[in-house]
Design a protein around this motif. Sequence first.
Motif, short mmCIF file in Angstrom:
data_model
loop_
_atom_site.label_atom_id
_atom_site.label_comp_id
_atom_site.label_asym_id
_atom_site.label_seq_id
_atom_site.Cartn_x
_atom_site.Cartn_y
_atom_site.Cartn_z
N HIS A 1 23.33 34.73 23.13
CA HIS A 1 23.72 33.13 22.10
C HIS A 1 23.10 33.61 20.68
CE1 HIS A 1 24.21 29.13 20.64
NE2 HIS A 1 22.55 29.11 20.35
N PHE A 2 21.68 34.44 20.51
CA PHE A 2 20.81 34.55 19.57
C PHE A 2 20.82 35.02 18.41
CE2 PHE A 2 17.56 36.72 17.15
CZ PHE A 2 17.07 35.72 16.49
N SER A 3 22.27 36.94 19.09
CA SER A 3 22.28 37.66 18.55
C SER A 3 23.78 37.26 17.55
CB SER A 3 22.73 38.98 19.82
OG SER A 3 21.66 39.17 20.39
N SER B 1 22.59 37.51 14.09
CA SER B 1 24.01 39.16 14.42
C SER B 1 22.38 39.83 14.57
CB SER B 1 24.27 39.41 12.85
OG SER B 1 25.02 38.48 12.46
N LEU B 2 21.38 39.32 14.64
CA LEU B 2 19.78 40.23 14.99
C LEU B 2 20.38 40.85 17.09
CD1 LEU B 2 16.90 38.54 13.67
CD2 LEU B 2 18.09 40.26 12.77
N HIS B 3 20.24 42.03 16.83
CA HIS B 3 20.89 42.25 18.56
C HIS B 3 20.03 43.10 19.02
CE1 HIS B 3 25.24 41.61 17.41
NE2 HIS B 3 25.19 42.32 16.02
#
Length: 210
Positions: A56-58, A62-64
């Motif tokens: 969800h945060f990614s 857009s940080l994976h």
Amino acid sequence: MDALSCLIDDTSQPDCFEGIKYDTFHLSHLFHADDLLVFEKADARNFECLMRILNHFSNLSSLHLNLHKSSLLISPHATNASCISHAFHIQNSSTKFFYLGLPISIRRSKLSDFFPLIEKVTNLLSSWKVKLLSFADRLQFIKYTISNLAAYWLRGSIIPKIILKAISKASSKFLYHVGSQSKHLQLISCKNTTKPYSRGGPWYCLTSCS
């Protein structure tokens, strides 16, 4: 990172993430720059919850998550360690891994874990051209380089006495004996020599810093 921290600590959902709890102590995660250390109960449901939060945060930032640079450290008492590692494609580091040069383990540290510290100190002391340094220069090098290196390791674990003695012996040889063949009379111990001037250290500590 503040948003990710809030997502991990969110308890409003019935299926929320569970960190480590002991009495009134609770720990779920720690941040260091772009690195994340997560502490959690080792069960599949909890890992699914964590991965759901990270995905969800990614999607939002857009940080994976980089699975190739991620590791698991699971208690040997957990019966589903291999299943968790296989299900989430994250390498299981057994009982120890190194983070920022410091050993992190679920067991008591061994002497072999501190060999990199001894090697680092030895390389620092031997790499300097000792004959070109004055006594004050060598003293400052021990106080602000070797001592700071040991203090950095103390942040992550308790350094055994035998390792500290080895560092002290190497520092004393570096300070008092210029070259391996020289034999100088040592009137003051290395421990007392490296004390600050305000605590009874030698007067040249003050003059060399001025």
